[in-house]
Design a protein around this motif. Structure first.
Motif, mmCIF file in Angstrom:
data_model
loop_
_atom_site.group_PDB
_atom_site.id
_atom_site.type_symbol
_atom_site.label_atom_id
_atom_site.label_comp_id
_atom_site.label_asym_id
_atom_site.label_seq_id
_atom_site.Cartn_x
_atom_site.Cartn_y
_atom_site.Cartn_z
ATOM 1 N N ASP A 1 0.946 -1.038 0.297
ATOM 2 C CA ASP A 1 0.557 -0.277 -0.070
ATOM 3 C C ASP A 1 0.716 1.497 0.064
ATOM 4 O O ASP A 1 1.904 1.219 0.266
ATOM 5 N N GLY A 2 0.098 2.629 -0.399
ATOM 6 C CA GLY A 2 1.560 3.974 0.162
ATOM 7 C C GLY A 2 2.085 4.235 -1.588
ATOM 8 O O GLY A 2 2.011 2.629 -2.646
ATOM 9 N N PRO A 3 2.190 5.142 -1.899
ATOM 10 C CA PRO A 3 2.938 5.117 -3.083
ATOM 11 C C PRO A 3 4.425 4.298 -3.457
ATOM 12 O O PRO A 3 4.796 4.581 -2.353
ATOM 13 N N SER A 4 4.680 4.262 -4.853
ATOM 14 C CA SER A 4 5.415 3.257 -5.011
ATOM 15 C C SER A 4 6.628 4.797 -4.324
ATOM 16 O O SER A 4 7.130 5.909 -4.928
ATOM 17 N N SER A 5 8.418 4.293 -4.172
ATOM 18 C CA SER A 5 9.283 4.647 -3.985
ATOM 19 C C SER A 5 10.928 3.938 -4.598
ATOM 20 O O SER A 5 10.691 2.722 -4.728
ATOM 21 N N GLY B 1 9.059 -5.594 -16.031
ATOM 22 C CA GLY B 1 8.735 -6.090 -15.557
ATOM 23 C C GLY B 1 9.346 -6.161 -13.797
ATOM 24 O O GLY B 1 8.744 -7.385 -12.817
ATOM 25 N N VAL B 2 10.558 -5.928 -13.814
ATOM 26 C CA VAL B 2 11.831 -6.496 -12.479
ATOM 27 C C VAL B 2 10.674 -5.577 -11.294
ATOM 28 O O VAL B 2 11.023 -6.031 -10.536
ATOM 29 N N SER B 3 10.668 -4.386 -11.675
ATOM 30 C CA SER B 3 10.509 -3.485 -9.944
ATOM 31 C C SER B 3 8.972 -4.779 -9.280
ATOM 32 O O SER B 3 8.788 -5.070 -8.128
ATOM 33 N N ALA B 4 8.211 -4.549 -10.268
ATOM 34 C CA ALA B 4 6.684 -5.229 -9.749
ATOM 35 C C ALA B 4 6.693 -6.549 -8.732
ATOM 36 O O ALA B 4 5.956 -7.011 -8.895
ATOM 37 N N LEU C 1 9.935 -8.029 -7.839
ATOM 38 C CA LEU C 1 10.449 -7.696 -6.930
ATOM 39 C C LEU C 1 9.990 -6.958 -5.707
ATOM 40 O O LEU C 1 9.762 -7.500 -4.047
ATOM 41 N N GLU C 2 8.782 -6.056 -6.073
ATOM 42 C CA GLU C 2 7.915 -5.664 -4.743
ATOM 43 C C GLU C 2 6.486 -7.074 -4.510
ATOM 44 O O GLU C 2 6.779 -7.354 -3.193
ATOM 45 N N LYS C 3 5.668 -8.088 -4.965
ATOM 46 C CA LYS C 3 5.920 -9.375 -5.046
ATOM 47 C C LYS C 3 6.605 -10.394 -4.337
ATOM 48 O O LYS C 3 6.279 -10.585 -2.940
ATOM 49 N N ALA C 4 7.604 -10.218 -4.230
ATOM 50 C CA ALA C 4 9.061 -11.253 -3.952
ATOM 51 C C ALA C 4 9.085 -10.003 -2.368
ATOM 52 O O ALA C 4 9.122 -11.638 -0.886
#
Length: 106
Positions: free
Chosen positions: A25-29, A51-54, A56-59
């Motif tokens: 949740d919240g803004p991306s940094s 797709g790397v950022s998404a 890593l976010e899910k991981a």
């Protein structure tokens, strides 16, 4: 830590300093993350360069969930004692449809 290094921005770019957000949740940094070449290659092969950022976010979210679960189990074990290994094996067999024996292999 060797292979992985994370650097956060030195100042509050998005105006959310001091605000608590649950994982996901919240803004991306933007941050800088160092990965081994093999790990990055494997990620890019799965999700492509964009797709790397998404990924890593899910991981990271899954790891936080696992860490929280580990803490919950440790608290339970501290209060109630460790679970009986035979009972755990029987429940696992019931859930997975496998044999309940500890030495069973797939």
């Amino acid at each position: 830590m060797g292979a992985g290094r994370i650097e956060e921005a030195p100042h509050d770019r998005d105006g959310t300093a001091g605000t608590d957000f649950p994982p996901g949740d919240g803004p991306s940094s933007g941050i800088s993350v160092s990965l081994t070449a093999g790990t990055l290659q494997a990620i890019r092969e799965r999700v492509g360069k964009r797709g790397v950022s998404a990924y890593l976010e899910k991981a990271a979210q899954r790891q936080i969930e696992r860490d929280n679960l580990d803490e919950l189990i440790a608290d339970f074990d501290k209060t109630n004692g460790a679970a009986d290994p035979e009972a755990v094996a029987a429940k696992r067999a019931k859930l997975t449809g496998g044999a309940s024996g500890a030495g069973a292999t797939a």
